[in-house]
Scaffold this motif. Sequence first.
Motif, short mmCIF file in Angstrom:
data_model
loop_
_atom_site.label_atom_id
_atom_site.label_comp_id
_atom_site.label_asym_id
_atom_site.label_seq_id
_atom_site.Cartn_x
_atom_site.Cartn_y
_atom_site.Cartn_z
N ARG A 306 15.23 8.75 9.74
CA ARG A 306 15.40 8.84 8.28
C ARG A 306 14.84 7.59 7.66
O ARG A 306 14.96 6.49 8.22
CB ARG A 306 16.88 9.03 7.92
N LEU A 307 14.20 7.75 6.49
CA LEU A 307 13.66 6.57 5.81
C LEU A 307 14.13 6.55 4.36
O LEU A 307 14.38 7.58 3.74
CB LEU A 307 12.14 6.51 5.90
N LEU A 308 14.27 5.34 3.85
CA LEU A 308 14.71 5.10 2.48
C LEU A 308 13.48 4.81 1.63
O LEU A 308 12.69 3.91 1.94
CB LEU A 308 15.66 3.91 2.47
N VAL A 309 13.30 5.57 0.58
CA VAL A 309 12.16 5.42 -0.31
C VAL A 309 12.56 4.48 -1.45
O VAL A 309 13.40 4.82 -2.28
CB VAL A 309 11.72 6.79 -0.89
N LEU A 310 11.97 3.29 -1.49
CA LEU A 310 12.38 2.25 -2.45
C LEU A 310 11.51 2.32 -3.70
O LEU A 310 10.54 1.57 -3.86
CB LEU A 310 12.31 0.87 -1.80
N TYR A 311 11.88 3.20 -4.62
CA TYR A 311 11.14 3.35 -5.88
C TYR A 311 11.03 2.02 -6.63
O TYR A 311 9.97 1.66 -7.14
CB TYR A 311 11.84 4.34 -6.82
N ALA A 312 12.15 1.31 -6.73
CA ALA A 312 12.18 0.09 -7.53
C ALA A 312 11.34 -1.01 -6.92
O ALA A 312 10.79 -1.85 -7.65
CB ALA A 312 13.63 -0.38 -7.69
N SER A 313 11.21 -1.02 -5.62
CA SER A 313 10.33 -1.99 -4.96
C SER A 313 8.86 -1.62 -5.20
O SER A 313 8.03 -2.49 -5.52
CB SER A 313 10.62 -2.03 -3.46
N ALA A 314 8.54 -0.35 -5.04
CA ALA A 314 7.15 0.09 -5.25
C ALA A 314 6.66 -0.27 -6.64
O ALA A 314 5.49 -0.66 -6.82
CB ALA A 314 7.07 1.60 -5.05
N ASN A 315 7.53 -0.16 -7.62
CA ASN A 315 7.14 -0.42 -9.01
C ASN A 315 6.89 -1.89 -9.30
O ASN A 315 6.40 -2.22 -10.39
CB ASN A 315 8.21 0.12 -9.97
N ARG A 316 7.23 -2.77 -8.36
CA ARG A 316 6.92 -4.19 -8.53
C ARG A 316 6.03 -4.71 -7.40
O ARG A 316 5.98 -5.92 -7.14
CB ARG A 316 8.20 -5.01 -8.60
N ASP A 317 5.32 -3.81 -6.78
CA ASP A 317 4.45 -4.21 -5.66
C ASP A 317 3.24 -4.97 -6.19
O ASP A 317 2.42 -4.43 -6.95
CB ASP A 317 4.01 -2.96 -4.90
N GLU A 318 3.09 -6.22 -5.74
CA GLU A 318 1.96 -7.04 -6.18
C GLU A 318 0.63 -6.53 -5.65
O GLU A 318 -0.43 -6.93 -6.14
CB GLU A 318 2.16 -8.51 -5.77
N ARG A 319 0.66 -5.62 -4.68
CA ARG A 319 -0.58 -4.99 -4.20
C ARG A 319 -1.10 -3.97 -5.21
O ARG A 319 -2.27 -3.59 -5.17
CB ARG A 319 -0.32 -4.31 -2.85
N LYS A 320 -0.21 -3.51 -6.07
CA LYS A 320 -0.57 -2.51 -7.07
C LYS A 320 -0.71 -3.12 -8.46
O LYS A 320 -1.63 -2.78 -9.21
CB LYS A 320 0.51 -1.42 -7.07
N TRP A 321 0.22 -4.00 -8.84
CA TRP A 321 0.29 -4.52 -10.20
C TRP A 321 -0.01 -6.01 -10.24
O TRP A 321 0.48 -6.76 -9.39
CB TRP A 321 1.68 -4.31 -10.80
N GLU A 322 -0.78 -6.44 -11.22
CA GLU A 322 -0.93 -7.87 -11.48
C GLU A 322 0.31 -8.36 -12.23
O GLU A 322 0.83 -7.67 -13.09
CB GLU A 322 -2.18 -8.14 -12.32
N ARG A 323 0.79 -9.55 -11.88
CA ARG A 323 1.98 -10.13 -12.50
C ARG A 323 3.11 -9.09 -12.59
O ARG A 323 3.60 -8.78 -13.66
CB ARG A 323 1.66 -10.65 -13.91
N PRO A 324 3.54 -8.53 -11.46
CA PRO A 324 4.48 -7.40 -11.49
C PRO A 324 5.85 -7.74 -12.07
O PRO A 324 6.57 -6.83 -12.50
CB PRO A 324 4.60 -7.00 -10.02
N ASP A 325 6.21 -9.01 -12.11
CA ASP A 325 7.51 -9.40 -12.64
C ASP A 325 7.47 -9.75 -14.13
O ASP A 325 8.48 -10.17 -14.69
CB ASP A 325 8.09 -10.56 -11.85
N ASP A 326 6.30 -9.58 -14.74
CA ASP A 326 6.15 -9.84 -16.18
C ASP A 326 6.25 -8.53 -16.96
O ASP A 326 5.65 -7.52 -16.58
CB ASP A 326 4.79 -10.49 -16.49
N PHE A 327 6.99 -8.58 -18.06
CA PHE A 327 7.12 -7.42 -18.95
C PHE A 327 5.98 -7.46 -19.97
O PHE A 327 5.92 -8.35 -20.81
CB PHE A 327 8.48 -7.46 -19.65
N ASP A 328 5.07 -6.51 -19.87
CA ASP A 328 3.86 -6.51 -20.70
C ASP A 328 3.59 -5.08 -21.15
O ASP A 328 3.09 -4.25 -20.39
CB ASP A 328 2.68 -7.06 -19.90
N ILE A 329 3.89 -4.79 -22.42
CA ILE A 329 3.77 -3.40 -22.89
C ILE A 329 2.32 -2.98 -23.09
O ILE A 329 2.06 -1.78 -23.29
CB ILE A 329 4.57 -3.17 -24.18
#
Length: 396
Positions: A306-329
Amino acid sequence: MSTNRPSSGIELFDRAGIDNPYPLYRQLRDIGPAVWLERHGLWCVPRYKDVKAVLGDHRRFTTSQGVAMDPAVNAATSGPGKANSLTSDPPFHDKMRRVTGAPLLPGALKDIQDTIHETARKVVDDICARRRVDGMADVAHVLPLTVVSELVGLPAYGRESMLRWAAATFNAMGPMNDLGKQALVEIQELHRFCREDAVPGKLKPSGWAARIYDAAGRGEIPIEQCPGMMREYIGPSLDTTIFATGHLLRLLGEHPDQWRLLKDDRTLIAAAINEALRMEAPIRSFSRYVRETSVFDDVAIPAGDRLLVLYASANRDERKWERPDDFDITRNPRDHLAFGFGIHTCAGMHLARLEITALLTALLDRVERFDVGTPEISYNNTLRGYASLPMTVHPA
């Protein structure tokens, strides 16, 4: 087959892990594409690419054996007579989804759009008059607990208990820690309610819940599936929207520059909502059962695990997003995974967007700016949100 087996003793479900999981997610992403969680005896996938791949392949990574971490909870929420569209595969999934998802489609929501916007304006009028409010109880809760709960059409006791039962349901999806164990009694109450009280004669005839039994009467679904399907309207329809709204309020309150951007350009409303969902996914994780051995880069997960799918981690993955911890609308991350991906994408996402857009529009009309204090975390194994959010409103 690869013998690489990255592992970690990280605890995601104690108070510290719930308070601030993001540094822990980053550690997991740095360890590997799939990581064995020693404390819980299952895998997790923390990176965006792999989370999306799992969510998009329901044949290899099935929900039909449950989406919880605990075997007993999975047994109680999947299989004939117990499953709903989340814990089933096609073709049965598709039959149930057509029934429960019908009133949540964009075309159907046009009928309630005016009511949603009118209620949102009343909410904002109220907080402008009061100035100091709770962003959760006085803002985020109102639309789901008034308009939406009425549309679902449960008996009064059911409407009054929806939030409590939803929190318990999501707690039980995690490990059997104190939060999970405490949830079991309330979940048993929820199941009794779905079997005995959420039934024809007690449901609002024109409500969404009654449509489930109407479909059974037409032979579209077996009648024994109706209680399990009823749960789809009791949990996800409220908590996730409430918490997503709370996150957006906090982020805009803490970043007045982003609020000013939005005031100056309302075409950024959808982008602001997407960015808040990316930054703070209301659902942290669900699990999947691995049907066949699957390889993530150099890590093989055996069939039967069984595996746990970490949605919240994926959404801050630095491999996908630049500056993932910055709120930028201005980022407008339309491909965030807060609503999931694939056949189990959240059926209520259009309703959630409608509610949040209505509130944000009303705030932009009436409010010059607002300040927020430190939120009180709502402790839940699966959900991330606030119990309260101090908010001071400065009307325009």
